[in-house]
Design an enzyme around this catalytic site. Structure first.
Site, short mmCIF file in Angstrom:
data_model
loop_
_atom_site.label_atom_id
_atom_site.label_comp_id
_atom_site.label_asym_id
_atom_site.label_seq_id
_atom_site.Cartn_x
_atom_site.Cartn_y
_atom_site.Cartn_z
N TRP A 183 0.86 -1.18 0.00
CA TRP A 183 0.00 0.00 0.00
C TRP A 183 0.90 1.24 0.00
CZ3 TRP A 183 -0.35 4.00 3.68
CH2 TRP A 183 -1.24 5.02 3.28
N GLU A 224 -2.98 -2.99 -2.55
CA GLU A 224 -4.14 -2.40 -1.85
C GLU A 224 -4.47 -1.01 -2.38
OE1 GLU A 224 -3.44 -1.78 2.34
OE2 GLU A 224 -5.50 -1.16 2.72
N LYS A 226 -7.03 2.55 -2.52
CA LYS A 226 -7.67 3.46 -1.56
C LYS A 226 -8.40 4.55 -2.32
CE LYS A 226 -6.59 5.76 2.78
NZ LYS A 226 -5.59 6.04 3.80
N ASP A 257 -9.61 -3.26 1.41
CA ASP A 257 -9.74 -2.69 2.75
C ASP A 257 -11.16 -2.14 2.87
OD1 ASP A 257 -9.81 -0.65 4.83
OD2 ASP A 257 -7.63 -0.85 4.95
N HIS A 260 -11.86 1.60 2.46
CA HIS A 260 -11.25 2.35 1.36
C HIS A 260 -12.17 2.62 0.18
CE1 HIS A 260 -6.76 1.64 2.52
NE2 HIS A 260 -7.47 2.20 3.47
N HIS A 284 -8.54 -6.39 4.39
CA HIS A 284 -8.22 -5.54 5.52
C HIS A 284 -9.56 -5.23 6.16
CE1 HIS A 284 -3.91 -3.86 4.81
NE2 HIS A 284 -3.96 -5.15 5.06
N ASP A 292 -12.70 8.65 8.31
CA ASP A 292 -11.69 7.73 8.83
C ASP A 292 -11.96 6.32 8.35
OD1 ASP A 292 -9.50 6.78 10.43
OD2 ASP A 292 -11.02 5.90 11.71
N ASP A 294 -10.38 3.66 9.51
CA ASP A 294 -9.69 2.70 10.39
C ASP A 294 -10.25 2.62 11.80
OD1 ASP A 294 -7.49 1.96 8.49
OD2 ASP A 294 -7.19 4.12 8.57
N ASP A 324 -7.21 -4.40 9.86
CA ASP A 324 -6.51 -3.13 9.67
C ASP A 324 -7.29 -1.97 10.25
OD1 ASP A 324 -4.78 -1.14 9.00
OD2 ASP A 324 -5.34 -1.07 6.88
C1 RNT Z 1 -3.83 2.75 4.72
C2 RNT Z 1 -3.95 1.30 4.41
C3 RNT Z 1 -2.82 0.45 4.91
C4 RNT Z 1 -2.36 0.85 6.29
C5 RNT Z 1 -1.28 -0.02 6.86
C6 RNT Z 1 -0.68 0.58 8.09
O1 RNT Z 1 -4.96 3.44 4.42
O2 RNT Z 1 -5.15 0.81 4.89
O3 RNT Z 1 -3.18 -0.88 4.87
O4 RNT Z 1 -3.44 0.87 7.18
O5 RNT Z 1 -0.35 -0.26 5.89
ZN ZN Z 2 -5.51 -1.30 4.80
#
Ligand code: RNT
Ligand code: ZN
Length: 417
Positions: A183, A224, A226, A257, A260, A284, A292, A294, A324
């Site tokens: 990523w 990955e 985003k 993810d 994302h 993820h 956000d 995460d 993640d």
């Molecule tokens: C970032 C990605 C990635 C990170 C990690 C720390 O938006 O999700 O996977 O969270 O690499």
């Molecule tokens: Zn991620």
């Protein structure tokens, strides 16, 4: 008493054609990969590391974050002891142990991860790996593998090559595959003219990173995408279309993810599409809340739908479950446990779905019965099966795991200043 509860649950499921024993067996062999970076707010251990950059942020200042690799491993052990089953730990290159030496990221070797591997081996844990393309002077202007400057691109290509070799080495030592996930934060805050050029550079850089053939028994690569990052709102080089095309054309693993995509877009429905064109998926598992991506995973509809799709499509052998998220506002160990257990619960619920019965209704065009059964199945005693799962794997089934975390907080975390 408890046995009776499970026995009765087992019967109720059996009446709908669901084998709870088979579900428990599957649960016991599906690992989740715990993200090491939840333990220290994505800080890592490179001595001169600056602040966290790359459009990701860990907000909150809950006391007790891990300051050293030893502390982080101890915290992970505590978390893992309260998550039923055998699992994996996901490392980032910035968790290298440099022992005071000045080593650049493009020169990292497996030597900087020996302690991690010894630890994983001793505990029967799998490991996964990530190159770190953020929190570094050469990523400061927001571009790494897709940078306009060839020298900067070269540095980051070398980092990627180094990381694949490290991962393969780890895989050899553990006799199992390490998934290395790529990523990069690359993008810009505002309207960008050269979208095309950055993407062309990114393809070239990735091809250079992946040029070396590595035995897939020891390392496999994931990419990955985003949608946007904080401070990277207008343009992300590695978008979903970019990586889906890249992964399909190069037969790489696509990492999805959950945080994302657009706020109302979920990843469950993507599984059966992307797996027609890429060999495997890395998840993820995360929870997006507004901007956000995460937040700590909870047992929500999106996570449930994701696991349902994986089970219904019989994809467990081609999907790797990684966590993640990073939350610094609550006990970091509790965060690991909450997210992992919720993910496991979502998987268990999916395994307990009366899917053969549902499929029969669907095939017969009886959608009234299908919908009725979906709704009635929600009342089945899945909690008893979860309790049984935890009992068999010797982990507290209910809220009492929090007592262990609180004790650890008192005895260990609160002493970290
Ligand atoms: C970032 C990605 C990635 C990170 C990690 C720390 O938006 O999700 O996977 O969270 O690499
Ligand atoms: Zn991620």
């Amino acid at each position: 008493m408890n046995d009776n509860h499970y026995a009765s649950a087992k019967e109720q499921y059996a009446a709908l054609g669901v084998d709870t024993e088979a579900a428990l067996e599957t649960m016991a062999r599906v690992p989740v990969s715990l993200q090491c970076w939840q333990g220290d707010d994505v800080g890592g251990f490179e001595k001169d590391a600056g602040p966290l950059t790359g459009g990701i942020q860990a907000t909150g200042n809950y006391p007790g974050k891990a300051r050293t690799p030893k502390e982080l491993r101890r915290d992970l052990e505590t978390a893992l002891s309260l998550i039923p089953g055998r699992h994996r730990v996901n490392l980032h290159a910035c968790y290298a142990e440099l022992e005071g030496k000045k080593i650049e990221r493009n020169a990292y070797t497996a030597g900087q991860f020996t302690a991690w591997v010894d630890w994983a081996k001793e505990r029967g844990l799998g490991l996964d790996f990530n190159p770190t393309y953020f929190s570094h002077p050469l990523s400061a202007d927001g571009f790494t593998l897709s940078h306009r400057d060839e020298g900067v691109r070269r540095f980051w290509i070398e980092h990627g090559i180094a990381c694949r070799r490290i991962a393969a080495d780890i895989g050899r030592r553990l006799s199992q595959t390490v998934i290395t996930n790529f990523w990069i934060p690359d993008g810009s805050k505002d309207a960008t003219v050269s979208r095309r050029r950055h993407r062309e550079w990114l393809v070239q850089s990735l091809d250079a990173v992946f040029a070396e053939k590595i035995d897939p028994a020891f390392n496999r690569d994931a990419v990955e995408s985003k949608l946007f990052g904080i401070g990277f709102e207008s343009y992300t080089v590695g978008s979903h279309e970019f990586y889906l095309g890249y992964a399909a054309s190069r037969q790489k693993i696509i990492c999805l993810d959950a945080g994302h995509f657009h706020p109302t877009e979920t990843i469950a429905d993507k599984i059966s599409s992307v797996l027609l064109f890429v060999p495997e998926v890395l998840l993820h598992v995360s929870r997006g809340v507004r901007w956000d991506s995460d937040h700590v995973v909870v047992l929500d509809d999106a996570t449930r739908a994701l696991m349902e799709e994986i089970v219904r499509g019989d994809y467990l052998g081609r999907v790797h479950i990684g966590m993640d998220y990073f939350d610094a506002s609550i006990n970091r160990i509790a965060a690991w446990i909450i997210g992992a257990r919720s993910t496991q619960k979502a998987l268990l619920l999916a395994l307990l779905e009366p899917r053969e019965r549902l499929r029969q209704f669907e095939d017969a065009g009886d959608f009234s019965s299908r919908l009725a059964l979906f709704e009635e199945a929600k009342g089945l005693p899945a909690g008893e099966v979860w309790n049984e799962f935890c009992r068999r794997l010797d982990v507290p089934a209910g809220f009492s795991w929090m007592e262990t975390v609180k004790k650890y907080e008192r005895d260990v975390l609160s002493l970290r200043k």
